[in-house]
Design a protein around this motif. Sequence first.
Motif, short mmCIF file in Angstrom:
data_model
loop_
_atom_site.label_atom_id
_atom_site.label_comp_id
_atom_site.label_asym_id
_atom_site.label_seq_id
_atom_site.Cartn_x
_atom_site.Cartn_y
_atom_site.Cartn_z
N GLY A 8 37.31 84.22 70.95
CA GLY A 8 38.72 83.85 71.04
C GLY A 8 38.88 82.35 70.93
N LEU A 9 40.12 81.92 70.79
CA LEU A 9 40.42 80.49 70.74
C LEU A 9 40.07 79.83 72.07
CD1 LEU A 9 43.93 80.55 69.01
CD2 LEU A 9 41.83 79.61 68.04
N PRO A 10 39.92 78.51 72.08
CA PRO A 10 39.74 77.82 73.36
C PRO A 10 40.91 78.15 74.30
CG PRO A 10 39.34 76.32 71.54
CD PRO A 10 39.90 77.56 70.93
N SER A 11 40.61 78.35 75.57
CA SER A 11 41.61 78.65 76.60
C SER A 11 42.32 79.98 76.35
CB SER A 11 42.65 77.51 76.70
OG SER A 11 42.04 76.31 77.07
N SER A 12 41.63 80.90 75.69
CA SER A 12 42.23 82.22 75.46
C SER A 12 41.88 83.20 76.58
CB SER A 12 41.76 82.79 74.12
OG SER A 12 40.35 82.95 74.10
N GLY A 13 41.10 82.76 77.54
CA GLY A 13 40.80 83.61 78.69
C GLY A 13 39.56 84.46 78.56
N LYS A 14 38.61 84.02 77.74
CA LYS A 14 37.39 84.81 77.54
C LYS A 14 36.62 85.01 78.84
CE LYS A 14 36.00 81.88 74.44
NZ LYS A 14 37.26 81.10 74.37
N SER A 15 36.48 83.95 79.62
CA SER A 15 35.72 84.06 80.87
C SER A 15 36.41 84.98 81.87
CB SER A 15 35.51 82.67 81.47
OG SER A 15 34.70 81.87 80.63
N ALA A 118 48.00 80.15 68.84
CA ALA A 118 47.48 78.79 68.98
C ALA A 118 48.39 77.97 69.90
CB ALA A 118 47.35 78.13 67.61
N ASP A 119 49.68 78.17 69.81
CA ASP A 119 50.62 77.41 70.65
C ASP A 119 50.41 77.74 72.12
OD1 ASP A 119 51.75 76.13 68.49
OD2 ASP A 119 53.42 77.54 68.29
N ALA A 123 48.99 75.14 75.02
CA ALA A 123 49.72 74.83 76.25
C ALA A 123 48.85 75.07 77.48
CB ALA A 123 50.99 75.66 76.33
N ILE A 124 48.11 76.18 77.49
CA ILE A 124 47.23 76.48 78.62
C ILE A 124 46.13 75.42 78.74
CG2 ILE A 124 45.52 78.13 79.49
CD1 ILE A 124 47.25 80.32 78.17
N ASN A 125 45.57 75.04 77.60
CA ASN A 125 44.51 74.03 77.60
C ASN A 125 45.02 72.69 78.13
OD1 ASN A 125 41.72 73.16 76.60
ND2 ASN A 125 43.05 71.73 75.55
N ALA A 126 46.23 72.31 77.69
CA ALA A 126 46.79 71.04 78.14
C ALA A 126 47.04 71.05 79.65
CB ALA A 126 48.09 70.75 77.38
N ALA A 127 47.46 72.20 80.17
CA ALA A 127 47.74 72.30 81.60
C ALA A 127 46.49 72.19 82.45
CB ALA A 127 48.46 73.61 81.88
N TYR A 133 39.67 71.38 77.14
CA TYR A 133 39.17 70.63 75.99
C TYR A 133 40.11 69.46 75.72
CZ TYR A 133 36.31 74.76 74.90
OH TYR A 133 35.41 75.80 74.95
N SER A 134 39.57 68.38 75.16
CA SER A 134 40.45 67.31 74.74
C SER A 134 41.37 67.84 73.65
CB SER A 134 39.64 66.12 74.21
OG SER A 134 39.00 66.47 72.98
#
Length: 283
Positions: A8-15, A118-119, A123-127, A133-134
């Motif tokens: 999945g994309l970064p911050s998509s909740g894989k873990s 992706a949006d 947003a989750i990654n930024a939060a 991730y940067s």
Amino acid sequence: MPLIIMTGLPSSGKSTRAAELRRLFEERLAQPEHQHRRLTVQIVGDDTLGVSHSAYASAHEEKMARGALLSAVERLVSRECVLIADAPNYIKGLRYQLHCIAREVGTTHCVVHCAISADAARAINAARGDAGYSAELFEALAARYEEPNAASRWDSPLFTVIQHDPADALPFEDIWAAVVERRAPPPNFATAMKPVAETNYLFELERATQEVIAAILESQKSGVPVAQLPVPGTAERVRMPGRSLTLSELRRQRMQFTRLNRQVPLQIEKIAELFVKYLNINL
């Protein structure tokens, strides 16, 4: 028994989904009457291997991270363990290699795709601030992400869940049926055994793959780009990626192909054909 590949994309909740899967498997296996009680459940991935997000900002470090994951899966996958590969696994070539490892061991596998826009992932990654991730690295990984395709054998069986949506539960019963109750499929072209290995098999493996590489390098000397390149020993053509391939890059692919097939012999007359197919998947 099975290998479950998260993607999945970064911050998509894989873990999050990987941990949920482990809990569901452990609960099922803990039932006293269950015939598969001997199975254990384990997660392997960036967290367990000590791989930081920053590793994906460097081609060299990312290669090392992928190598660490492959080595760990090779070491841990077995018919007695449900192994969950909790890593980005965003490149189809890596998922293909993991698929081949499962085939070598003679066990089942599946892919769980944590789908998210992706949006929403951005947003989750930024939060997450420093824990995410940067922004630059997120965009780079999102641009390179290769979504799984159920039509590809290395991405099948494929289970897609909408992450961060409480209404979209993991299809655990389907996953259980696919990887525990289903029999392992027969070997594919990368792991297909022949009845008796010729005494000169390793020599032929080295020779055929080297001839393919030599044909690619020789063609590139003209400087004229080609979309498909014929090679000796097969009617298959190498699909060129729109750039020149370096000797070191081709040698890495050859070493990986050789490692996969050293202990599980291919039909000698099919080595060149299968190596070209391998290159077309991984380049």
